[in-house]
Design an enzyme around this catalytic site. Sequence first.
Site, mmCIF file in Angstrom:
data_model
loop_
_atom_site.group_PDB
_atom_site.id
_atom_site.type_symbol
_atom_site.label_atom_id
_atom_site.label_comp_id
_atom_site.label_asym_id
_atom_site.label_seq_id
_atom_site.Cartn_x
_atom_site.Cartn_y
_atom_site.Cartn_z
ATOM 1 N N ALA A 129 4.195 -1.898 9.247
ATOM 2 C CA ALA A 129 3.713 -3.014 10.112
ATOM 3 C C ALA A 129 4.020 -4.345 9.625
ATOM 4 O O ALA A 129 4.531 -4.361 8.579
ATOM 5 C CB ALA A 129 2.211 -2.781 10.241
ATOM 6 N N TYR A 164 -2.230 -9.086 15.678
ATOM 7 C CA TYR A 164 -2.001 -8.155 14.759
ATOM 8 C C TYR A 164 -3.001 -7.074 15.269
ATOM 9 O O TYR A 164 -3.027 -5.810 15.245
ATOM 10 C CB TYR A 164 -2.151 -8.501 13.365
ATOM 11 N N ARG A 186 -4.194 -28.812 -8.244
ATOM 12 C CA ARG A 186 -4.966 -28.906 -6.867
ATOM 13 C C ARG A 186 -4.783 -27.634 -6.108
ATOM 14 O O ARG A 186 -3.726 -26.905 -6.543
ATOM 15 C CB ARG A 186 -4.344 -30.120 -6.028
ATOM 16 N N ILE A 245 0.942 -1.410 -0.041
ATOM 17 C CA ILE A 245 -0.067 -0.028 -0.054
ATOM 18 C C ILE A 245 0.822 1.474 -0.083
ATOM 19 O O ILE A 245 0.655 2.344 -0.657
ATOM 20 C CB ILE A 245 -1.105 -0.162 1.267
#
Length: 314
Positions: A78, A145, A198, A12
Amino acid sequence: MRTLVTGGAGFIGSHLVDRLVSRGDEVIVVDNLSSGVKEFIQGHIDSGAVDFRLVDMKNLDELKPTLEGVDMVFHLAANPDIRLGTRITDTDLKEGTIATYNLLESMRLAGVEKIAFASSSVVYGENAPMPTPENHGPCLPISLYGASKQGGEGLIGAWVGTFGLQAWVFRFANIIGERGTHGVIFDFIHKLKADPSRLEVLGNGLQEKSYMEVKDCVDAILHVIENTNDSMNLYNLGSNDTCSVRRIAEIVVRETGCHDASIEYTGGDRGWAGDIPKAMLAIDRLKGLGFKVNYDSEEAVAFTARVLIEEIMG
């Protein structure tokens, strides 16, 4: 404006840096590159638009000089992996809460008065009403978190009340898009790259959350800051709907072309300890400021799958 972006080499953060540079800001990026990717912003560094500082925010003395002359801080640094906290339990304390304290103290010492903070929908915890409004409480996060993000909000509120800071706190839905480095879509693509026959899905696939495209998220951050001026401004950022993990798996299988892949579920109502099975944020406050989200959740997932497939599979 001279702005500082913590975590500016991250997913971000790098998109935010793009936008700040494009509007003419003088940008400082602070990142320890524990999860950030310097190449995301290398073009801005090479052009001189970004002053990159390799700094560990857990070290107060190392961080303090970066705040000199800064007008506003965007705090995005973070630990980005919620699951990591289940194995290394002090990760979010150090990378989140302590780093946030160090940043706020550095701001106080340097006289920097404005901060925007990337918080998260996980602060609301389980069993919150859906969609969840900003005034829901008490907030009882169930992940380390989430506890760290709530702790960061509390510290920022204390600095607002005690030292006169002005703050914008953004509680993010699941943010996805170009340059993603983690998360369910990223994981599914890597699994299918390793075994196109898979796809293992953690949980029962009925987990259901809001997904917001990263450029929408960055636009929303800047729109809210430009249109609000309280001492503490708290906004949910998300989309208008949700998408299930089962549907995400189907989209990723379709977009990768692995049409014969069997989708297999591990069972249980969540993917890991601390995961919240269902979450959707109310974004009435955001829309009340005239902001329109471009992608709904499923559109954001499909777009993200396409761009990450190109990045990961080539």
